[in-house]
Structures are given as structure tokens and as C-alpha cells.
Design a protein around this motif. Structure first.
Motif, PDB file in Angstrom:
ATOM      1  N   GLN A  25       0.737  -1.131   0.071  1.00 26.31           N
ATOM      2  CA  GLN A  25      -0.059  -0.200   0.111  1.00 26.31           C
ATOM      3  C   GLN A  25       0.884   1.182  -0.007  1.00 26.31           C
ATOM      4  OE1 GLN A  25      -1.761   1.310   3.780  1.00 26.31           O
ATOM      5  NE2 GLN A  25      -1.449  -0.876   4.409  1.00 26.31           N
ATOM      6  N   VAL A  26       0.279   2.336  -0.479  1.00 28.54           N
ATOM      7  CA  VAL A  26       0.756   3.711  -0.396  1.00 28.54           C
ATOM      8  C   VAL A  26      -0.165   4.500   0.354  1.00 28.54           C
ATOM      9  CG1 VAL A  26       1.611   5.575  -1.829  1.00 28.54           C
ATOM     10  CG2 VAL A  26       1.886   3.487  -2.638  1.00 28.54           C
ATOM     11  N   SER A  27       0.509   5.279   1.281  1.00 31.87           N
ATOM     12  CA  SER A  27      -0.684   6.179   2.184  1.00 31.87           C
ATOM     13  C   SER A  27      -0.040   7.353   2.130  1.00 31.87           C
ATOM     14  CB  SER A  27      -0.908   5.379   3.639  1.00 31.87           C
ATOM     15  OG  SER A  27       0.467   5.465   4.254  1.00 31.87           O
ATOM     16  N   TYR A  28      -0.826   8.146   2.799  1.00 35.48           N
ATOM     17  CA  TYR A  28      -0.446   9.883   3.051  1.00 35.48           C
ATOM     18  C   TYR A  28      -1.017  10.172   4.435  1.00 35.48           C
ATOM     19  CZ  TYR A  28      -0.847  14.879   3.472  1.00 35.48           C
ATOM     20  OH  TYR A  28      -0.638  16.139   3.774  1.00 35.48           O
ATOM     21  N   ARG A  29      -0.238  10.640   5.512  1.00 31.22           N
ATOM     22  CA  ARG A  29      -1.010  11.407   6.390  1.00 31.22           C
ATOM     23  C   ARG A  29      -0.568  12.883   6.776  1.00 31.22           C
ATOM     24  NH1 ARG A  29       3.063   7.958   8.487  1.00 31.22           N
ATOM     25  NH2 ARG A  29       4.213   8.638  10.183  1.00 31.22           N
ATOM     26  N   TYR A  30      -1.150  13.502   7.395  1.00 27.73           N
ATOM     27  CA  TYR A  30      -1.086  14.834   8.043  1.00 27.73           C
ATOM     28  C   TYR A  30      -0.945  14.918   9.406  1.00 27.73           C
ATOM     29  CZ  TYR A  30      -1.106  19.823   8.621  1.00 27.73           C
ATOM     30  OH  TYR A  30      -0.525  21.208   9.059  1.00 27.73           O
ATOM     31  N   VAL A  31       0.171  14.915  10.005  1.00 27.85           N
ATOM     32  CA  VAL A  31       0.522  15.184  11.438  1.00 27.85           C
ATOM     33  C   VAL A  31       0.384  16.725  11.666  1.00 27.85           C
ATOM     34  CG1 VAL A  31       2.016  14.663  13.276  1.00 27.85           C
ATOM     35  CG2 VAL A  31       2.017  13.249  11.327  1.00 27.85           C
ATOM     36  N   ASN A  59       4.065   7.288   2.866  1.00 25.94           N
ATOM     37  CA  ASN A  59       4.519   5.975   3.345  1.00 25.94           C
ATOM     38  C   ASN A  59       4.267   4.739   2.285  1.00 25.94           C
ATOM     39  OD1 ASN A  59       3.243   3.029   4.666  1.00 25.94           O
ATOM     40  ND2 ASN A  59       5.182   4.116   5.590  1.00 25.94           N
ATOM     41  N   ILE A  60       5.278   4.124   1.985  1.00 29.49           N
ATOM     42  CA  ILE A  60       4.979   2.807   1.447  1.00 29.49           C
ATOM     43  C   ILE A  60       5.361   1.613   2.224  1.00 29.49           C
ATOM     44  CG2 ILE A  60       5.917   1.514  -0.773  1.00 29.49           C
ATOM     45  CD1 ILE A  60       6.891   4.343  -1.878  1.00 29.49           C
ATOM     46  N   SER A  61       4.408   0.523   2.040  1.00 27.56           N
ATOM     47  CA  SER A  61       4.467  -0.553   3.080  1.00 27.56           C
ATOM     48  C   SER A  61       4.122  -2.041   2.179  1.00 27.56           C
ATOM     49  CB  SER A  61       3.832  -0.301   4.282  1.00 27.56           C
ATOM     50  OG  SER A  61       2.514  -0.419   4.099  1.00 27.56           O
ATOM     51  N   HIS A  62       4.919  -2.987   2.806  1.00 29.08           N
ATOM     52  CA  HIS A  62       4.402  -4.125   1.981  1.00 29.08           C
ATOM     53  C   HIS A  62       4.450  -5.410   3.500  1.00 29.08           C
ATOM     54  CE1 HIS A  62       4.648  -7.866  -0.292  1.00 29.08           C
ATOM     55  NE2 HIS A  62       5.297  -8.365   0.700  1.00 29.08           N
ATOM     56  N   ALA A  63       3.523  -6.049   3.130  1.00 28.34           N
ATOM     57  CA  ALA A  63       3.219  -6.937   4.200  1.00 28.34           C
ATOM     58  C   ALA A  63       2.927  -8.497   3.690  1.00 28.34           C
ATOM     59  CB  ALA A  63       2.200  -6.916   5.413  1.00 28.34           C
ATOM     60  N   GLN A  89     -16.071  -2.924  -2.495  1.00 31.97           N
ATOM     61  CA  GLN A  89     -14.813  -3.785  -2.966  1.00 31.97           C
ATOM     62  C   GLN A  89     -13.705  -3.292  -1.528  1.00 31.97           C
ATOM     63  OE1 GLN A  89     -12.955  -3.024  -6.593  1.00 31.97           O
ATOM     64  NE2 GLN A  89     -14.915  -2.898  -7.880  1.00 31.97           N
ATOM     65  N   PRO A  90     -13.776  -4.250  -0.601  1.00 27.34           N
ATOM     66  CA  PRO A  90     -12.941  -3.961   0.650  1.00 27.34           C
ATOM     67  C   PRO A  90     -11.469  -3.975   0.196  1.00 27.34           C
ATOM     68  CG  PRO A  90     -13.690  -6.077   0.498  1.00 27.34           C
ATOM     69  CD  PRO A  90     -14.232  -5.346  -0.706  1.00 27.34           C
ATOM     70  N   ASN A  91     -10.622  -3.359   1.056  1.00 34.99           N
ATOM     71  CA  ASN A  91      -9.158  -3.275   0.977  1.00 34.99           C
ATOM     72  C   ASN A  91      -8.707  -2.791  -0.348  1.00 34.99           C
ATOM     73  OD1 ASN A  91      -9.467  -4.808   3.532  1.00 34.99           O
ATOM     74  ND2 ASN A  91      -9.616  -6.637   2.218  1.00 34.99           N
ATOM     75  N   LYS A  92      -9.625  -1.702  -0.797  1.00 35.95           N
ATOM     76  CA  LYS A  92      -8.919  -0.864  -1.700  1.00 35.95           C
ATOM     77  C   LYS A  92      -8.471   0.507  -1.261  1.00 35.95           C
ATOM     78  CE  LYS A  92      -9.770  -3.778  -5.053  1.00 35.95           C
ATOM     79  NZ  LYS A  92      -8.851  -4.632  -6.107  1.00 35.95           N
ATOM     80  N   VAL A  93      -9.269   1.170  -0.808  1.00 36.44           N
ATOM     81  CA  VAL A  93      -8.951   2.578  -0.173  1.00 36.44           C
ATOM     82  C   VAL A  93      -9.493   2.716   1.209  1.00 36.44           C
ATOM     83  CG1 VAL A  93      -9.454   4.901  -0.646  1.00 36.44           C
ATOM     84  CG2 VAL A  93      -9.441   3.495  -2.606  1.00 36.44           C
ATOM     85  N   ASP A  94      -8.533   3.238   2.116  1.00 39.47           N
ATOM     86  CA  ASP A  94      -8.865   3.502   3.280  1.00 39.47           C
ATOM     87  C   ASP A  94      -8.928   4.964   3.861  1.00 39.47           C
ATOM     88  OD1 ASP A  94      -9.446   0.932   4.066  1.00 39.47           O
ATOM     89  OD2 ASP A  94      -7.400   0.483   4.296  1.00 39.47           O
ATOM     90  N   ALA A  95      -9.704   5.559   4.672  1.00 39.21           N
ATOM     91  CA  ALA A  95      -9.467   6.975   5.271  1.00 39.21           C
ATOM     92  C   ALA A  95      -9.287   6.656   6.979  1.00 39.21           C
ATOM     93  CB  ALA A  95     -10.567   7.829   4.928  1.00 39.21           C
ATOM     94  N   PHE A  96      -8.422   7.480   7.385  1.00 43.41           N
ATOM     95  CA  PHE A  96      -8.413   7.286   8.809  1.00 43.41           C
ATOM     96  C   PHE A  96      -7.938   8.686   9.417  1.00 43.41           C
ATOM     97  CE2 PHE A  96      -4.064   6.684   6.731  1.00 43.41           C
ATOM     98  CZ  PHE A  96      -3.235   7.465   7.452  1.00 43.41           C
ATOM     99  N   VAL A  97      -8.468   8.753  10.821  1.00 42.53           N
ATOM    100  CA  VAL A  97      -8.063   9.760  11.710  1.00 42.53           C
ATOM    101  C   VAL A  97      -7.451   9.281  13.142  1.00 42.53           C
ATOM    102  CG1 VAL A  97      -9.936  11.498  10.757  1.00 42.53           C
ATOM    103  CG2 VAL A  97     -10.162   9.919  12.797  1.00 42.53           C
ATOM    104  N   GLY A  98      -6.571   9.807  13.693  1.00 43.10           N
ATOM    105  CA  GLY A  98      -5.930   9.282  14.823  1.00 43.10           C
ATOM    106  C   GLY A  98      -5.406  10.522  15.763  1.00 43.10           C
ATOM    107  N   PHE A  99      -4.805   9.719  17.051  1.00 39.16           N
ATOM    108  CA  PHE A  99      -4.091  10.547  18.013  1.00 39.16           C
ATOM    109  C   PHE A  99      -2.946   9.963  18.264  1.00 39.16           C
ATOM    110  CE2 PHE A  99      -3.309  11.802  22.110  1.00 39.16           C
ATOM    111  CZ  PHE A  99      -3.237  13.528  21.992  1.00 39.16           C
ATOM    112  N   GLN A 100      -1.803  10.588  18.469  1.00 39.16           N
ATOM    113  CA  GLN A 100      -0.689  10.291  18.873  1.00 39.16           C
ATOM    114  C   GLN A 100       0.043  11.015  20.075  1.00 39.16           C
ATOM    115  OE1 GLN A 100       2.672   9.259  15.929  1.00 39.16           O
ATOM    116  NE2 GLN A 100       3.906  10.832  16.635  1.00 39.16           N
ATOM    117  N   ILE A 142      -2.342  -1.278  -3.504  1.00 35.00           N
ATOM    118  CA  ILE A 142      -1.770  -1.365  -5.083  1.00 35.00           C
ATOM    119  C   ILE A 142      -1.709  -2.715  -5.140  1.00 35.00           C
ATOM    120  CG2 ILE A 142      -1.165   1.128  -5.026  1.00 35.00           C
ATOM    121  CD1 ILE A 142       1.758   0.077  -4.785  1.00 35.00           C
ATOM    122  N   LEU A 143      -1.274  -3.751  -4.416  1.00 36.16           N
ATOM    123  CA  LEU A 143      -0.925  -4.981  -4.841  1.00 36.16           C
ATOM    124  C   LEU A 143      -1.565  -6.155  -3.802  1.00 36.16           C
ATOM    125  CD1 LEU A 143       2.834  -4.608  -6.109  1.00 36.16           C
ATOM    126  CD2 LEU A 143       0.839  -5.094  -7.540  1.00 36.16           C
TER     127      LEU A 143
END
Length: 312
Positions: free
Chosen positions: A40-46, A73-77, A271-282, A311-312
Motif C-alpha cells: 500500500q501507499v498512504s499519506y498522512r498529515y500530522v 508511506n510505502i509498505s508491504h506485508a 470492494q474492501p481493502n482498496k481505499v481507506d481513510a483514517f483519523v488518529g491521535f498520537q 496497490i498489490l
């Protein structure tokens, strides 16, 4: 700091300690080696991060300067017959409140633009149950599996300090037996090497002591909402690791992040596991082992938001 993300894995991968920002279910792939995989490829704003040693310009200097960050972020599991792998790369761009700079020709020289950091992470596991072909490492109602856990963190940042973190961890991962989702606890021995570009040569190389490190990762589906929502997060504890590059004694570091994740693909077009949106606290206490009572910017409390594409 040794962990910068949330789990990218589902209960099927619950023996792992993969860490990413928007947790998702790895897609099954037709392979004779890998059981499943997700990239996956993701973007977050801190919104309001802090950096140790960067004091506030108004109010209490010890509180630190508010620094927004944009993160790609680019990640692979993946999982195979005997374990799991997780790779993650963050590219973090600070606002000019955290200026880039370099140690030469003058320690104080700054470029006037925000710093850029690259932070890479790998975590792998080897399943005790899979290696022995048994359920010897499972305790029903308590633990699903106990795995060998290992990994490394690498970073580089273009500030005058010039961080070059090199961390190795090794220990055990406990996949706890929870009713839904997953909860993983890893207990590691850790060893960190780093750099302090502010002090004169040849004292810039920093070697920290071996120290215990604990990583907790969870992903809990919120089925009662009727929406494809999950609560995903991690907690990371690093015990005191000796003296830093300025000769100050480090203290116990605690990092926690919790994300509320919505599967947009599932919600909008089934179509699950294609696009996610998230909010969070750190929340980050004693960042990098610096004592928040003495070093400005060593406590961080910030909201974040973003999205991820698989993406894959």
C-alpha cells in the motif's frame, strides 16, 4: 523511537508485528510460497508534532515548537508457511518550524526550509507452532502463537543534528487470543546506534546500551457500528538506553498511536481493502529518550489524518 506505524495486517497475520498507518487486510495471492500479501501507499498529515531541542518561540519554551508534517508511506506485508514479513518506508517533510540544515561550515547554518526525513522499518517473525508442526505454543483463551521476532529501523534526516538511526531488535512475539481482530505483544532486546552532528568530531557517533523494548499492536473491528470501521493502534516502550550524544542520561520512552480506520472501498462500492481513510491521535512521552522535564519538545500530543491505497 523504534516504531513509527500501525499494523498493516489482519487476524490471519496476527503472529506478526507489522506496523503501518492505515491497517488493512492483506489480499490473498496465487503463489506457492506466500500465503498472502498486501502493498500500500498512504499519506498522512500530522498536525502538531514536536522535535526535541526545538523550543517554542512563544509561551513555555519547554513545550516545544508546533511542527506540522506531511508523510508519504510505502509498505508491504506478507505471510509464508513459517512466518511473516513487514517493510515500511516513511518520507516525512516538516514545516519550516523544523528547519533543515547541516553541520558545515557553521553549526548554526539553516536552509530556511523544512527538514526531510526517511525512516525505514522491517519486522519479521518465525512461528513457534509452524516450526514445530504443533500447537505447543498456543494456550487456548490466552495465546494463539509464540513467534521469534526480529527487525531493524533505519533513518536519516537532513538537520544539523543529522540523525542516522540504526536499530536492531530481537525477541518474542505473543499473538494473544482475542475474540475479534488481533492483539500482538512483542518483547525485544534492542540496540541502537545513531549520530549527533552538533558536537565536534570525532564524538559524533553515538552507541546506546542494550535495553528492553516492548511493542504492542492491535486491530479491533467495530462491527457494532454497522460500518466497515476498525480501531487500530500501537504502543511502544523503550527503557533507558544509557547516555545520548550530549552525555545526558536517557529515560523511558513511550509512544502511542490510535487510528479510527474506515474502509471507503467497502462502504462506497463494495470492494474492501482498496481505499481507506483514517483519523488518529498520537502521544509521545520522552521522545527519543530525552527527558521531557529538561529538554524542550520532548512531549508530543497531536491529531493526524490520512488515506491509503492498496496497490498489490
Amino acid at each position: 523511537m523504534s516504531v513509527l506505524g500501525l499494523s498493516a495486517m489482519t487476524p490471519a497475520l496476527s503472529a506478526d508485528l507489522g506496523l503501518e498507518k492505515a491497517p488493512v487486510a492483506p489480499k490473498e495471492i496465487p503463489s506457492s510460497f506466500f500465503l498472502f500479501s498486501d502493498t500500500q501507499v498512504s499519506y498522512r498529515y500530522v498536525m502538531d508534532s514536536r522535535e526535541p531541542g526545538v523550543p517554542a518561540t512563544k509561551g513555555d519554551p519547554l513545550a516545544g515548537r508546533s511542527i506540522p508534517k506531511n508523510v508519504i508511506n510505502i509498505s508491504h506485508a506478507d505471510a509464508w508457511a513459517y512466518g511473516t514479513n513487514f517493510f515500511s518506508l516513511d518520507i516525512l517533510k516538516s514545516g519550516n518550524q523544523d528547519p533543515s540544515g547541516f553541520a558545515f561550515p557553521r553549526l548554526s547554518e539553516q536552509t530556511g526550509v523544512g527538514a526531510t526525513e526517511a525512516y525505514g522499518l522491517y519486522r519479521g517473525t518465525l512461528s513457534g507452532n509452524a516450526l514445530t508442526g504443533s500447537k505447543a505454543f498456543a494456550v487456548p483463551g490466552f495465546v494463539k502463537d509464540i513467534s521469534l521476532s526480529y527487525g531493524t529501523d533505519l533513518n536519516s534526516k537532513n538537520t544539523s543534528f543529522g540523525s542516522e538511526k540504526r536499530l536492531v531488535v530481537a525477541g518474542l512475539n505473543f499473538a494473544l487470543d482475542v475474540p475479534a481482530g488481533f492483539l500482538n505483544v512483542s518483547v525485544h532486546a534492542s540496540k541502537e546506534f545513531n549520530r549527533n552532528g552538533i558536537v565536534p568530531l570525532p564524538a559524533r557517533a553515538v552507541e546506546f546500551d542494550f535495553t528492553p523494548e516492548i511493542e504492542i499492536v492491535y486491530n479491533i473491528p467495530l462491527a457494532f457500528t454497522g460500518l466497515p470501521l476498525s480501531l487500530a493502534g500501537f504502543n511502544n516502550v523503550v527503557m533507558p538506553k544509557g547516555r545520548d550524544g550530549f552525555g545526558a542520561q536517557t529515560v523511558t520512552e513511550f509512544l502511542s498511536r490510535t487510528n479510527l480506520v474506515l474502509d471507503i472501498g467497502k462502504l462506497v462500492y463494495d470492494q474492501p481493502n482498496k481505499v481507506d481513510a483514517f483519523v488518529g491521535f498520537q502521544y509521545w512521552r520522552n521522545k527519543f529518550g530525552n527527558d521531557m522535564r529538561r529538554v524542550a519538545g520532548s512531549e508530543e500530543k497531536t491529531f493526524l489524518a490520512g488515506f491509503a491505497f492498496h496497490i498489490l
